[in-house]
Structure formats: C-alpha cells, structure tokens
Design a protein around this motif. Structure first.
Motif, short mmCIF file in Angstrom:
data_model
loop_
_atom_site.label_atom_id
_atom_site.label_comp_id
_atom_site.label_asym_id
_atom_site.label_seq_id
_atom_site.Cartn_x
_atom_site.Cartn_y
_atom_site.Cartn_z
N SER A 1 0.82 -1.21 0.00
CA SER A 1 0.00 0.00 0.00
C SER A 1 0.86 1.26 0.00
CB SER A 1 -0.93 0.01 1.22
OG SER A 1 -1.90 -1.00 1.11
N LEU A 2 2.09 1.16 0.49
CA LEU A 2 3.00 2.31 0.44
C LEU A 2 3.28 2.74 -1.00
CD1 LEU A 2 5.56 1.21 3.17
CD2 LEU A 2 3.97 3.15 3.32
N ILE A 3 3.16 1.80 -1.92
CA ILE A 3 3.35 2.10 -3.35
C ILE A 3 2.00 2.33 -4.02
CG2 ILE A 3 4.21 1.21 -5.55
CD1 ILE A 3 6.19 -0.49 -3.91
N ASN A 4 1.06 1.45 -3.71
CA ASN A 4 -0.23 1.48 -4.42
C ASN A 4 -0.98 2.79 -4.27
OD1 ASN A 4 0.28 -1.19 -5.07
ND2 ASN A 4 -1.00 -2.01 -3.43
N GLU A 5 -1.15 3.25 -3.04
CA GLU A 5 -2.03 4.39 -2.80
C GLU A 5 -1.50 5.70 -3.38
OE1 GLU A 5 -4.99 3.83 -1.91
OE2 GLU A 5 -4.57 1.72 -1.50
#
Length: 478
Positions: free
Chosen positions: A187-191
């Motif tokens: 999620s650190l990359i996705n969001e």
C-alpha cells in the motif's frame, strides 16, 4: 494548507510517459475484461472448491487461461499498433510464447502483441510505394507469413523463457512477501500511485497477471484486491462528508455513490490531492484491508473492473464473503478515522477554503485565460461541435464527466455539440476541446499536440467545466 501536487519539467514528462504506458496496457486489457470475468465465473462455479464442482466443465478452466486470454491480449495489442495486420502478427508471436511456457503468458502477450504490430508497421512503411503493381497481395500475405514465423520462433526460443524466468522471480519474491506477512506494505506504493493516475500501470501490468496465475492454482487470488479495495476511498469520502468544508463536504456524498457502487475510484483522487496528508489515511486503510484479507485467507476469482463493491461480491468465491466484506469494512473504518483526525487537526481548514472553493474564487482570474485558451488561434467558440472527455481508460471518470456535461448542455437547449468519453490515446482528431484531469494534461499533450485542453481537478463541481459551459452559452447569444 493546500499543496500543488502537479509535476513540472522533466518530472511531469516522466510521469506522463508512465501514465501513457499504463494507458496502453489498459487499452489492451479493458476490451477483453469480459472474457476475464467469464473465466472468473467459470472458475468460481466449476473447480473442485467452486459453487457447483464439475469435472466435465472444469476442463475448460486451464485452456481458457493458457490459450484464449493471452491470445486476446496479443491480438488487441497488435491491432492497436498496426491494425488487422498487427493483430495477426501479435497473435502469431503469442502462440510461440504460449506453447513454450508452463505458465499463463499474460505479460508475454502484452509485450509480444504490440511488438508484432510494430514490426509489421515498420515493414509496411519501408516498402510503401515500392511494390510492383499487381504484386500487392502476395507481398502482404508473405510478409506476415515470413515475419510472423520468425517472431513465433523467436518468442518460443528466447522471449518466452526470459519472461517465464522473470515471472518466476517476481512470483517467488511476492510469495515470500506474503509468507512473511509484509504484503500490506504494498500500500506504500499502491495508494500514492493511484492518486497520480498510475493505478492502471500497477493493476494491469503487475497484479492482474499474477492474480490470474495464482487463481489457476488456488481458485482465487489476493493480488486482485491489493490495489482495488474500494474501502479506503469510501472512508475518506465519508470523513469529508462529515468533517469537510463547503464544496468538498457538499460533493463528497455524491462521490461516494459513484466511487463505491459505480467503481470509479478517480472520484476520490482530488480529495486526497487537496489535502495531501490524507494519503496517510489511504495507505493505512489499504494496509488494514490487505491484512484483513490475509487473516481470513480470501481472494477474488478475477480482477474487479470497475472496482465496485458489486464487482467485488460478484467475483468472490464460495466461503470468502465474510473475509472480503470484512476487508472492505476495516479499510473503510481505518481510512475514515484517520482522515477525520487529519481534517479536524488541520488548522488551514479553518483559515482557508478547500480546493474547490479556492478554484471557484480563482475562476474569475482565470476567466480571461480560459477564453484565450478556448479561442486560441482566432477560432470562434461557436464552431465547437465536439467535446471529448478523456481519462486513463476512457470508461470511468470520463464517462461520468461526459454524461454530466451533456445534461448541462441539454438544460441550456444546446443540442448541436457532441460530447463523448474516450481513453486519452483514442481521442478523435476532430475533437474541438479535450477535458481531462490536470494530472493527465502532460500525457494528453503528448498524444494530441495543438489541441485545446481544459484541465479540471474535480469531476463533480469544477469551475473550468462551468467556464466552458458559460463560454458556449455566451457564443450562442452572439
């Protein structure tokens, strides 16, 4: 404090190129999403752990994912580059990949399909005007036959094994991430990537291929859910509905319906961009959702496109409903409370209007600039006959924006302007005005140089769209 999240210079160009790459992948995948969903339904129903286990029908699962779906991707990719001849070339190349590999060749098909189209396009350009009269058919047929044969063999011997090796490496790495419990860190990359309109690069290029491969083995995959969970966006919009200011608070409830039930996630992006600190809420919401999915051991049978709660439930296999709903609910709750905390503590919320109100206030100052843009080159606004709303895929936010603008024109009894939605790369050249989100302007300019582009920040209530409407109405009075 509102921060300008737009990129400038080389950074903007780099982002536009990445977005364009993601858009190309999307345009290859989206026309075939129906086939992917059909395979997902087939899997959910008839595999041994499905709703109605059937050895007779389950034999369709393997061939569809190994042969049909990659061929469709390669065909579409080749056609996008060089029409029907490119489609045939791409398909020939994909067959070499498929036969020579032990895994479903989605990534390979998405590479070889456009490559085949590019090869035949370059060949056709090289021989243009040099074929003796009467030999056109034989040259056209044998050129595809020979070049297609070479590409098929090259794919079988070189490209297929290389992609399979790379795929195995990535699969092992991600499975190790799953085993250690660190999958939520994605999620650190996705969001952040999602709110910069890079979501399709992640979904179509990475998670969907891995998910399909995982589903073939396990009948479901969590990879379909790590970036598409509608819960974080729902929590954010709910927080704005309660604690937001002015226009943001008024528009958030409408955005909730479109985001959560319609699956158009782009509707919440502007709310994050206007308060960049809320990206923390999105990351924590995404992490908590993934962790919950892992805790329950759930997954989906295919990629939910669009990312609607209805798509989630429709693609949930037997025995996974509690975990899937729990993951969405937990992500919503976490995102809601963190966003609410940020909005309540943000002193600038009391000192400044939100982005929407600022935009309205600035619209007067931009009015002259907007008119200059709309009348660039001395063209008369009354000559506008075609307005194109565009987004990454051409099926989500742009469709909503086009439908809304049509209704506004109809209320003004203006019926001689065509308003349609497109993906950025497929905008017709005869469009008079292009409307896109401001973070997609650079990519739009790359594909459509010299066109009039209206940049917006919000699909529900944007002053630049209102300015476009006012200019059209004024032109009708002349």
């Amino acid at each position: 404090m509102n921060i300008d999240t737009g990129f400038s210079g080389q950074n903007a160009s780099a982002r536009a190129k990445v977005q364009a790459f993601g858009g190309f992948l999307t345009n290859m995948v989206l026309p075939n999403i129906g086939a992917f969903i059909a395979w997902g339904i087939l899997t959910a129903l008839f595999i041994p752990t499905g709703w109605f286990p059937s050895e007779k029908f389950a034999v369709l699962v393997g061939p569809v994912i190994k042969y049909l779906l990659p061929v469709l991707l390669a065909y579409t990719g080749g056609k996008m580059v060089a029409g029907q001849r490119g489609a045939v070339m791409g398909t020939l190349g994909a067959v070499g990949l498929i036969i020579g590999a032990e895994i479903p060749m989605f990534l390979g098909a998405m590479i070889v399909g456009p490559l085949g189209g590019w090869i035949i396009k370059k060949f056709d350009k090289a021989i243009d005007g040099k074929i003796p009269s009467g030999f056109e058919m034989i040259v056209n047929n044998f050129s595809i036959g020979i070049l297609g044969f070479i590409l098929m063999m090259f794919s079988f011997i070189v490209i297929g094994p290389a992609i399979e090796g790379a795929n195995n490496f990535v699969t092992i790495a991600i499975k190790a991430l799953v085993a250690t419990g660190f999958l939520p860190l994605l999620s650190l990359i996705n969001e952040p990537a999602k709110v910069l309109f890079l979501n399709n690069v992640i979904d179509q290029g990475i998670y969907y291929p891995l998910g399909m491969q995982d589903t073939l083995d396990a009948g479901k995959s969590i990879y379909f859910m790590v970036a598409s969970n509608p819960g974080p966006g729902l929590g954010l919009l709910l927080a704005y509905s309660v604690f937001g200011k002015k226009s943001a608070k008024r528009t958030a409830p409408g955005a909730i319906i479109i985001h959560f039930f319609g699956g158009i996630h782009e509707l919440y992006f502007p709310y994050v961009l206007m308060k960049p600190l809320t990206i923390i809420a999105m990351i924590l919401g995404g992490m908590s959702g993934i962790a919950t999915f892992q805790l329950f051991g759930v997954g989906l049978v295919a990629g939910p496109s669009p990312g609607s709660i209805f798509a989630y439930l429709a693609l949930t296999p037997r025995g996974n409903f509690i975990g899937v709903i729990a993951g969405v609910l937990v992500a919503t709750i976490v995102s809601f409370f963190v966003t609410s905390f940020i909005l309540k503590l943000d002193k600038s919320a009391d000192e400044e209007d939100d982005v929407f109100e600022e935009s309205v206030a600035k619209s007067k100052a931009m009015k002259a600039e907007g008119k200059e843009l709309l009348n660039k080159g001395g063209e008369i606004l009354a000559n506008i006959k075609k307005v194109a709303f565009a987004c990454d895929a051409g099926m989500g936010s742009s469709a909503f924006g086009a439908a809304t603008f049509k209704k506004k024109l109809q209320k003004e009894n203006i019926e001689d302007i065509a308003v349609n939605n497109y993906s950025i790369e497929n905008i017709p050249e005869d469009s008079d005005v292009i409307v896109v989100h401001k973070n997609l302007v650079g990519r739009t300019e790359m594909s459509h140089k010299g066109k009039k582009i209206i940049a917006i920040t919000n699909y529900l209530n944007d002053p630049n769209i209102e300015e476009l409407l006012e200019n059209i109405k004024e032109s009708r009075k002349k």
